[in-house]
Motif scaffolding. Structure first.
Motif, PDB file in Angstrom:
ATOM      1  N   LEU A 175      -3.361 -70.879   3.023  1.00  0.00           N
ATOM      2  CA  LEU A 175      -4.525 -71.224   3.736  1.00  0.00           C
ATOM      3  C   LEU A 175      -5.077 -70.351   4.663  1.00  0.00           C
TER       4      LEU A 175
ATOM      5  N   ASP B 120      -9.657 -77.519   5.880  1.00  0.00           N
ATOM      6  CA  ASP B 120      -8.513 -77.143   4.929  1.00  0.00           C
ATOM      7  C   ASP B 120      -7.114 -77.095   5.736  1.00  0.00           C
TER       8      ASP B 120
ATOM      9  N   LYS C  56      -6.588 -80.158   8.021  1.00  0.00           N
ATOM     10  CA  LYS C  56      -6.063 -81.207   7.170  1.00  0.00           C
ATOM     11  C   LYS C  56      -4.513 -81.089   6.543  1.00  0.00           C
TER      12      LYS C  56
ATOM     13  N   ASP D 202     -15.079 -74.737   6.007  1.00  0.00           N
ATOM     14  CA  ASP D 202     -14.422 -75.417   5.063  1.00  0.00           C
ATOM     15  C   ASP D 202     -12.784 -75.152   5.177  1.00  0.00           C
ATOM     16  N   SER D 203     -12.938 -73.991   5.179  1.00  0.00           N
ATOM     17  CA  SER D 203     -11.557 -73.240   5.164  1.00  0.00           C
ATOM     18  C   SER D 203     -10.659 -73.611   6.370  1.00  0.00           C
TER      19      SER D 203
END
Length: 146
Positions: free
Chosen positions: A70, A108, A111, A104-105
Motif C-alpha cells: 500500500l 486504502d 482502512k 484513494d491510496s
C-alpha cells in the motif's frame, strides 16, 4: 588560477566528507530510536502470553507485507500527481484526477491499518482490550499517555 581550482576541489571534497560524517553521526545517535506507538504499547505494556505474542508476530508479518504494498501504491500515486502538476502547471483535470488517486491510496492504507488494529485487538483478553482501546483513543486524539 590553478590554486583557485585546487582550493575549489579541496572545498568540495571537504564538504562531501563533512556530509558523510554528518550522516554517519545522525544515524549513530538518532537512528536506533526505541519503538513507539501502538505496537510498542502492546508489546511492552500488555503483558502478552507467549501464544498472544506468537499470534501478534504473525499479524505483524502479514501486515508488513500489505503495508509495503500500500505504501508503494501511495508513492506511485504521488509520483503521478507530481507528473500531472509538471504537465499542467495548474489545477487542471489531470491534477484533479491524480489527487483523487492519492486520496484513494491513502484511504486504502488507512482502512488496512484499522483492520490490522482490530485484528490485534482480537488476540487480547478483556482487560488488555480495555487498555488497548484507551491507548488507541489517545493515539487518535493526540492525548498524552498517563
Amino acid at each position: 588560477m590553478k590554486i583557485a581550482r585546487y582550493q575549489i576541489a579541496l572545498a568540495i571534497l571537504l564538504a562531501a566528507l563533512a556530509g558523510c560524517l554528518g550522516a554517519f553521526a545522525t544515524d549513530r545517535w538518532f537512528g536506533a530510536q526505541p519503538e513507539t506507538g501502538l505496537h510498542a504499547f502492546v508489546h511492552s505494556e500488555l503483558e502478552l502470553t507467549s501464544a498472544q505474542a506468537e499470534r501478534l508476530d504473525l499479524l505483524e508479518d502479514r501486515f508488513a507485507i500489505e503495508n509495503a504494498r500500500l505504501q508503494s501504491s501511495l508513492r506511485e500515486a504521488n509520483a503521478e500527481l507530481a507528473a500531472a502538476m509538471e504537465s499542467e502547471h495548474q489545477y487542471g483535470p489531470e491534477v484533479g484526477s491524480a489527487i483523487d488517486n492519492v486520496h484513494d491510496s491513502m484511504g486504502d492504507l488507512q482502512k488496512a491499518t484499522i483492520r490490522h488494529v482490530f485484528a490485534m485487538r482480537k488476540i487480547l483478553d478483556e482487560d488488555q482490550q480495555k487498555q488497548f482501546d484507551r491507548q488507541v483513543s489517545r493515539s487518535l486524539t493526540g492525548q498524552p499517555s498517563d
